[in-house]
Design an enzyme around this catalytic site. Structure first.
Site, mmCIF file in Angstrom:
data_model
loop_
_atom_site.group_PDB
_atom_site.id
_atom_site.type_symbol
_atom_site.label_atom_id
_atom_site.label_comp_id
_atom_site.label_asym_id
_atom_site.label_seq_id
_atom_site.Cartn_x
_atom_site.Cartn_y
_atom_site.Cartn_z
ATOM 1 C CG HIS A 70 58.253 7.628 -20.684
ATOM 2 N ND1 HIS A 70 57.327 8.339 -21.585
ATOM 3 C CD2 HIS A 70 59.468 8.276 -20.691
ATOM 4 C CE1 HIS A 70 57.635 9.432 -21.983
ATOM 5 N NE2 HIS A 70 59.230 9.584 -21.356
ATOM 6 C CG ASP A 99 56.915 -1.260 -53.121
ATOM 7 O OD1 ASP A 99 57.275 -1.057 -51.978
ATOM 8 O OD2 ASP A 99 55.583 -1.769 -53.207
ATOM 9 C CD1 TRP A 135 66.146 3.938 -20.592
ATOM 10 C CD2 TRP A 135 66.321 2.846 -22.255
ATOM 11 N NE1 TRP A 135 67.137 4.557 -21.076
ATOM 12 C CE2 TRP A 135 67.393 3.780 -22.462
ATOM 13 C CE3 TRP A 135 66.372 1.848 -23.521
ATOM 14 C CZ2 TRP A 135 68.352 3.915 -23.259
ATOM 15 C CZ3 TRP A 135 67.331 2.051 -24.441
ATOM 16 C CH2 TRP A 135 68.213 3.117 -24.323
ATOM 17 C CB SER A 163 60.514 -5.597 -36.316
ATOM 18 O OG SER A 163 59.816 -4.444 -36.856
ATOM 19 C CB SER A 164 65.256 -3.300 -35.905
ATOM 20 O OG SER A 164 64.142 -2.609 -34.914
ATOM 21 C CG HIS A 247 76.671 5.866 -27.307
ATOM 22 N ND1 HIS A 247 76.332 6.856 -26.550
ATOM 23 C CD2 HIS A 247 77.141 6.716 -28.434
ATOM 24 C CE1 HIS A 247 76.589 8.218 -27.099
ATOM 25 N NE2 HIS A 247 76.965 8.051 -28.332
ATOM 26 C CD GLU A 249 68.056 1.908 -30.485
ATOM 27 O OE1 GLU A 249 68.599 1.292 -31.262
ATOM 28 O OE2 GLU A 249 66.861 2.433 -30.694
ATOM 29 C CE1 TYR A 251 75.500 10.515 -32.006
ATOM 30 C CE2 TYR A 251 76.054 8.743 -30.973
ATOM 31 C CZ TYR A 251 76.223 10.121 -31.005
ATOM 32 O OH TYR A 251 76.906 10.710 -30.277
ATOM 33 C CB SER A 262 69.623 17.609 -44.519
ATOM 34 O OG SER A 262 70.651 17.659 -43.303
ATOM 35 C CG HIS A 296 79.748 8.440 -23.140
ATOM 36 N ND1 HIS A 296 80.166 8.598 -24.384
ATOM 37 C CD2 HIS A 296 78.774 8.103 -22.806
ATOM 38 C CE1 HIS A 296 78.927 8.667 -25.086
ATOM 39 N NE2 HIS A 296 77.893 8.150 -24.037
ATOM 40 C CG HIS A 297 76.190 5.441 -21.712
ATOM 41 N ND1 HIS A 297 75.008 6.530 -21.717
ATOM 42 C CD2 HIS A 297 76.461 5.279 -23.035
ATOM 43 C CE1 HIS A 297 74.922 6.877 -22.912
ATOM 44 N NE2 HIS A 297 75.522 6.267 -23.701
ATOM 45 C CB THR A 322 77.671 16.769 -33.731
ATOM 46 O OG1 THR A 322 77.798 15.346 -33.569
ATOM 47 C CG2 THR A 322 76.214 17.159 -33.495
ATOM 48 C CE LYS A 325 75.029 14.796 -40.246
ATOM 49 N NZ LYS A 325 74.473 15.108 -41.390
ATOM 50 N NE ARG A 444 68.106 8.437 -15.516
ATOM 51 C CZ ARG A 444 68.555 7.908 -16.367
ATOM 52 N NH1 ARG A 444 70.033 8.055 -16.472
ATOM 53 N NH2 ARG A 444 67.813 7.703 -17.289
#
Length: 521
Positions: A70, A99, A135, A163-164, A247, A249, A251, A262, A296-297, A322, A325, A444
């Protein structure tokens, strides 16, 4: 022979070999939609199992496979392809380009993905089952104890990464080289700015992910010990490398959504975006800070006190750009002539829930408090508030906003509003109670739990079904609109407050656009 006005190829060949940015954008969005329902079904399996303590539906091993798949599919199969689809459709239209800069590469970037996800999904049917280590695929769970299918998972991650990287490269080259002559950096639409910053983030961290899974493969089969303490390695090194990718990722998943919001809020407020330059600087600042807060993780891994303090303060610092924004979006709406069409409803929903998720993020940034929250459902509640609001709400807002431009047909506003309200109710009933069970200590990724958590879990499961089934309204609304025959005779500028080059071309957007560069106001 003139090629000036040739249309698309017929049948399957059009979609297999297309180099048209609009077709490739559509393919990305369709893949994302399919994966959304696959990952959503897995989420419902998880929630059914958690409806009450002890075994309800599936074995603990299958439960772990569902949580792993998931997460992986939502991140790599739903949000990233959807954002790439929006980029493909909109960046050339917004900058006045005919294009993407590298159209054949664009085709290849997309077609890697269906194979990557088919391979990933096939692991569920292999001997020993699919990946079951979360994950984040921490070592040694994935290296020493992972099932045999982990090797296919590694190959699949490599394909997604290639791909990315190719897609990001294409986006950067397009924005730098193919803008209309009068489109200076200060006139670049905010969505394009957001994607430019995101593309650089992708180029910075996807090779790190590739390195991480390659080291995993080496540890599994080639007798290296990068992450194996018995051989002189360090499992904590895995977490450093993973989160240096992981991390930013987050963002990567959210910044294009900021761009979408926006664009939408000024349109339905009938005002210009408040503080354009501040918004751009805030996006760049968030991207920079994303690179320096990965630890921080990992507060609970026992880092030195000085490192913990540095990462605590730098994480809290993310709240500043943030906050800029959020302030600017609210200031844009202030005294505007606001109307509440479906895209605007999703944008306002985004604002409220992303702010709530941001506050719980600040709680997690505090080192002593994090020791209690880490590994609990509080973290699950936090990142679902951030990511469902930041990514899913912004993608849905974008689809409703630009669908009339893409297809030349208007969706059902009534169904759109039903979809929004049911999604909002379902999401809150699912994830708000998880804050409380997390604070009370429910871990979890465990299929069983103590009796006192039952009521909140049952509530969350009911919410998940409301959330899940309300997405069928979205599917029906979008499919019926896209496949309905004929056109609705919509004006070029579908929404009266909209600005930008994409609103100067007919609705539906013609197959070829901007063959001569447009004039930019």
């Amino acid at each position: 022979m003139s090629h000036d006005h040739h249309g698309p190829a017929k049948g399957l060949k059009r979609w297999l070999f297309t180099t048209n940015h609009k077709d490739i954008g559509t393919l990305y969005l369709i893949l994302s939609l399919v994966m959304f329902f696959v990952a959503g079904t897995m989420a419902l399996v998880i929630r059914v199992e958690l409806f009450e303590p002890s075994k309800v539906l599936v074995s603990p091993q299958f439960f772990n496979q569902m949580t792993t798949m998931h997460g992986l599919i939502m991140v790599f199969g739903v949000v990233m392809p959807a954002m790439a689809g929006l980029a493909n459709w909109l960046i050339p239209l917004m900058i006045g380009a005919p294009d993407m800069a590298l159209p054949r590469l664009n085709n290849w970037s997309f077609w890697l993905l269906p194979f990557a996800f088919s391979l990933l999904a096939s692991t569920l049917f292999m001997q020993g089952g699919g990946p079951d280590f979360g994950w984040t695929f921490y070592a040694p769970l994935s290296t020493t104890y992972g099932p045999k299918s982990t090797d296919f998972f590694i190959f699949s991650v490599h394909m997604m990464g290639i791909s990315s990287i190719l897609a990001a490269l294409n986006i950067v080259v397009t924005i730098f080289n193919m803008r209309a002559p009068e489109m200076t950096w200060s006139k670049l639409p905010i969505f394009v700015w957001s994607w430019l910053v995101t593309a650089f983030l992708l180029l910075g961290v996807m090779p790190v992910l590739a390195g991480c899974v390659t080291m995993m493969l080496m540890d599994r089969h080639f007798h290296t010990s990068f992450f194996n303490a018995a051989g002189g390695g360090d499992p904590v090194l895995f977490q450093h490398i993973f989160w240096f990718f992981g991390h930013p990722e987050v963002y990567i998943l959210i910044l294009p959504g900021f761009g979408v919001i926006s664009e939408i809020i000024p349109t339905f407020s009938r005002k210009k975006l408040f503080g354009f330059h501040a918004m751009v600087y805030a996006t760049v600042a968030i991207a920079f800070l994303a690179f320096i807060v990965w630890m921080h993780h990992m507060f609970t891994t026992g880092a030195p006190l000085g490192a913990q303090l540095f990462f605590m303060y730098s994480t809290m610092l993310v709240a500043v750009p943030t906050g800029v924004k959020i302030f600017n979006w609210v200031a844009t709406m202030y005294r505007g002539s606001i109307t509440l069409e479906t895209p605007m409803l999703f944008a306002i929903g985004f604002l409220i829930f992303f702010t709530i998720g941001g506050f719980s993020g600040l709680m997690l940034a505090i080192v002593p408090a994090d020791y209690q929250y880490r590994g609990s459902y509080f973290v699950v509640a936090h990142f679902h508030y951030v990511l469902i609001a930041g990514s899913l709400f912004s993608i849905m807002a974008a689809v409703y906003y630009w669908l009339p431009k893409w297809s030349g047909k208007m969706y059902s506003e009534c169904l759109g509003k039903w979809h929004f309200w049911l999604t909002m109710i379902g999401m809150n009933v699912t994830f708000f109670p998880l804050h409380f069970v997390g604070l009370a200590g429910m871990p979890r990724r465990i299929p069983d739990y103590a009796l006192q958590f039952t009521d909140f879990n049952q509530l969350a499961t009911i919410g998940a079904f409301i959330f899940g089934f309300s997405q069928l309204l979205f599917l029906y609304n979008v499919m019926v609109t896209a496949m309905r025959k004929g056109q609705d005779n919509l004006p070029d500028k579908v929404w009266d407050g909209a600005h930008g080059l994409e609103w100067t071309i007919p609705s539906a957007a013609p197959y070829h656009t901007f063959e001569t560069p447009p004039h930019v106001e």
